[in-house]
Design an enzyme around this catalytic site. Structure first.
Site, mmCIF file in Angstrom:
data_model
loop_
_atom_site.group_PDB
_atom_site.id
_atom_site.type_symbol
_atom_site.label_atom_id
_atom_site.label_comp_id
_atom_site.label_asym_id
_atom_site.label_seq_id
_atom_site.Cartn_x
_atom_site.Cartn_y
_atom_site.Cartn_z
ATOM 1 N N ASP A 182 -9.710 -0.781 14.583
ATOM 2 C CA ASP A 182 -10.269 -0.743 13.235
ATOM 3 C C ASP A 182 -11.679 -0.151 13.248
ATOM 4 O O ASP A 182 -12.624 -0.689 12.658
ATOM 5 C CB ASP A 182 -10.236 -2.151 12.594
ATOM 6 C CG ASP A 182 -8.803 -2.638 12.448
ATOM 7 O OD1 ASP A 182 -7.953 -1.848 12.006
ATOM 8 O OD2 ASP A 182 -8.520 -3.789 12.800
ATOM 9 N N ASN A 238 0.830 -1.215 0.000
ATOM 10 C CA ASN A 238 0.000 0.000 0.000
ATOM 11 C C ASN A 238 0.861 1.260 0.000
ATOM 12 O O ASN A 238 0.512 2.253 -0.636
ATOM 13 C CB ASN A 238 -0.969 -0.023 1.181
ATOM 14 C CG ASN A 238 -2.106 -0.989 0.924
ATOM 15 O OD1 ASN A 238 -3.008 -0.697 0.154
ATOM 16 N ND2 ASN A 238 -2.038 -2.164 1.523
ATOM 17 N N LEU A 257 -2.427 1.750 18.495
ATOM 18 C CA LEU A 257 -1.900 3.038 18.973
ATOM 19 C C LEU A 257 -2.734 3.553 20.139
ATOM 20 O O LEU A 257 -3.966 3.471 20.116
ATOM 21 C CB LEU A 257 -1.913 4.051 17.828
ATOM 22 C CG LEU A 257 -0.912 3.757 16.702
ATOM 23 C CD1 LEU A 257 -1.195 4.632 15.488
ATOM 24 C CD2 LEU A 257 0.521 3.957 17.185
ATOM 25 N N HIS A 305 -8.186 -0.874 6.490
ATOM 26 C CA HIS A 305 -8.486 -2.184 7.072
ATOM 27 C C HIS A 305 -9.200 -3.051 6.031
ATOM 28 O O HIS A 305 -10.151 -2.584 5.399
ATOM 29 C CB HIS A 305 -9.355 -2.018 8.319
ATOM 30 C CG HIS A 305 -9.606 -3.308 9.030
ATOM 31 N ND1 HIS A 305 -8.595 -4.091 9.539
ATOM 32 C CD2 HIS A 305 -10.764 -3.978 9.293
ATOM 33 C CE1 HIS A 305 -9.110 -5.181 10.084
ATOM 34 N NE2 HIS A 305 -10.421 -5.132 9.954
ATOM 35 N N GLU A 307 -7.609 -2.277 -2.129
ATOM 36 C CA GLU A 307 -6.938 -1.413 -1.145
ATOM 37 C C GLU A 307 -6.081 -0.358 -1.831
ATOM 38 O O GLU A 307 -6.127 0.822 -1.473
ATOM 39 C CB GLU A 307 -6.031 -2.246 -0.232
ATOM 40 C CG GLU A 307 -6.761 -3.041 0.803
ATOM 41 C CD GLU A 307 -5.813 -3.678 1.806
ATOM 42 O OE1 GLU A 307 -6.188 -3.765 2.976
ATOM 43 O OE2 GLU A 307 -4.699 -4.085 1.419
ATOM 44 N N MET A 363 1.161 -2.654 12.464
ATOM 45 C CA MET A 363 0.633 -3.784 13.220
ATOM 46 C C MET A 363 0.578 -3.566 14.730
ATOM 47 O O MET A 363 0.399 -4.520 15.482
ATOM 48 C CB MET A 363 1.443 -5.046 12.896
ATOM 49 C CG MET A 363 1.337 -5.471 11.436
ATOM 50 S SD MET A 363 -0.378 -5.633 10.863
ATOM 51 C CE MET A 363 -0.831 -7.151 11.692
HETATM 52 C C1 GRF Z 1 -3.300 -4.523 4.326
HETATM 53 O O1 GRF Z 1 -4.173 -5.561 4.008
HETATM 54 C C2 GRF Z 1 -3.954 -3.535 5.274
HETATM 55 O O2 GRF Z 1 -5.322 -3.389 5.051
HETATM 56 C C3 GRF Z 1 -3.716 -4.187 6.596
HETATM 57 O O3 GRF Z 1 -2.404 -4.715 6.494
HETATM 58 C C4 GRF Z 1 -2.131 -5.031 5.140
HETATM 59 C C5 GRF Z 1 -0.842 -4.371 4.755
HETATM 60 O O4 GRF Z 1 -0.401 -4.752 3.467
HETATM 61 N N1 GRF Z 1 -3.920 -3.237 7.670
HETATM 62 P P1 GRF Z 1 0.884 -4.053 2.845
HETATM 63 O O5 GRF Z 1 2.010 -4.128 3.871
HETATM 64 O O6 GRF Z 1 0.531 -2.639 2.500
HETATM 65 O O7 GRF Z 1 1.209 -4.871 1.627
#
Ligand code: GRF
Length: 210
Positions: free
Chosen positions: A158, A22, A101, A117, A187, A98
């Protein structure tokens, strides 16, 4: 990457713990001028996060903020906030961050922390949301899941004001891999699109012409 930003570009700090696909979507959108923004730093709690390598490859400053032994979550978050605030972000994006917070971090950036999310609002909070959605679908308990982008005002998991949502149908022949791929594609598109709207609104508030 940073040279693609215009003078009106808003400043983004990305927090990422993992792969960073992302983050890459944001960096690509900026490079291709689909998003008028500058990623001023990528911060990770993991020194081995691929996200840090992606940032470095794009010429974006990286910071590893590791967890100290015996440190409380609140103490860690205060240190993290200090680092992030030092980059003067308009928006902080949690892209695969991960750690939950606390207000020691969130209190510094009211209405400025955006989370992604892989589930619909009110469904499947926490980790492994795609795996759980797929397992439920295979058990005949659901036929759809989705992706949401939302603000993070407090310590709810979330949860928070929703900025954008897109449903994803779970097909009977989906494997976990095919569903995960499709969710990632949604995403990447939804995050960039939503950030564009958020940053445009911010610029309008500040009286800056985009
Ligand atoms: C994504 O699915 C996001 O929604 C979740 O963690 C994942 C991260 O993927 N919170 P990346 O590290 O951006 O590939």
């Amino acid at each position: 990457m940073r040279s693609s930003a215009t003078p009106s570009a808003r400043r983004i700090v990305v927090l990422a713990s993992g792969t960073g696909s992302n983050l890459q979507a944001i960096l690509d959108a900026i490079a291709e001028r689909r998003l008028d923004a500058e990623v001023v730093a990528v911060v990770s709690d993991r020194s081995d996060a691929l996200a840090l390598q992606r940032a470095a490859a794009a010429g974006v400053p990286t910071v590893h903020v590791g967890v100290h032994t015996d440190e409380t979550r609140s103490d860690y978050d205060a240190r993290l906030a200090d680092v992030v605030a030092g980059f003067g972000p308009d928006v902080v994006v949690l892209a695969g961050w991960m750690r939950l917070l606390t207000m020691s971090f969130l209190g510094w950036f009211p209405d400025r922390v955006v989370n992604l999310h892989p589930a619909l609002p009110g469904e499947l909070p926490g980790t492994r949301a795609v795996v759980r959605a797929w397992q439920e679908a295979m058990a005949g308990e659901r036929t759809r899941t989705g992706v949401m982008v939302h603000l993070v005002p407090d310590e709810g998991v979330d949860d928070g004001p929703v900025l954008a949502v897109e449903e994803v149908t779970i097909r009977p022949d989906d494997t976990l891999e095919s569903l995960t791929d499709r969710i990632h594609q949604v995403e990447h598109r939804l995050l960039v699109h939503t950030l564009s709207s958020v940053l445009t609104a911010l610029s309008a508030q500040k009286g800056v012409t985009a």
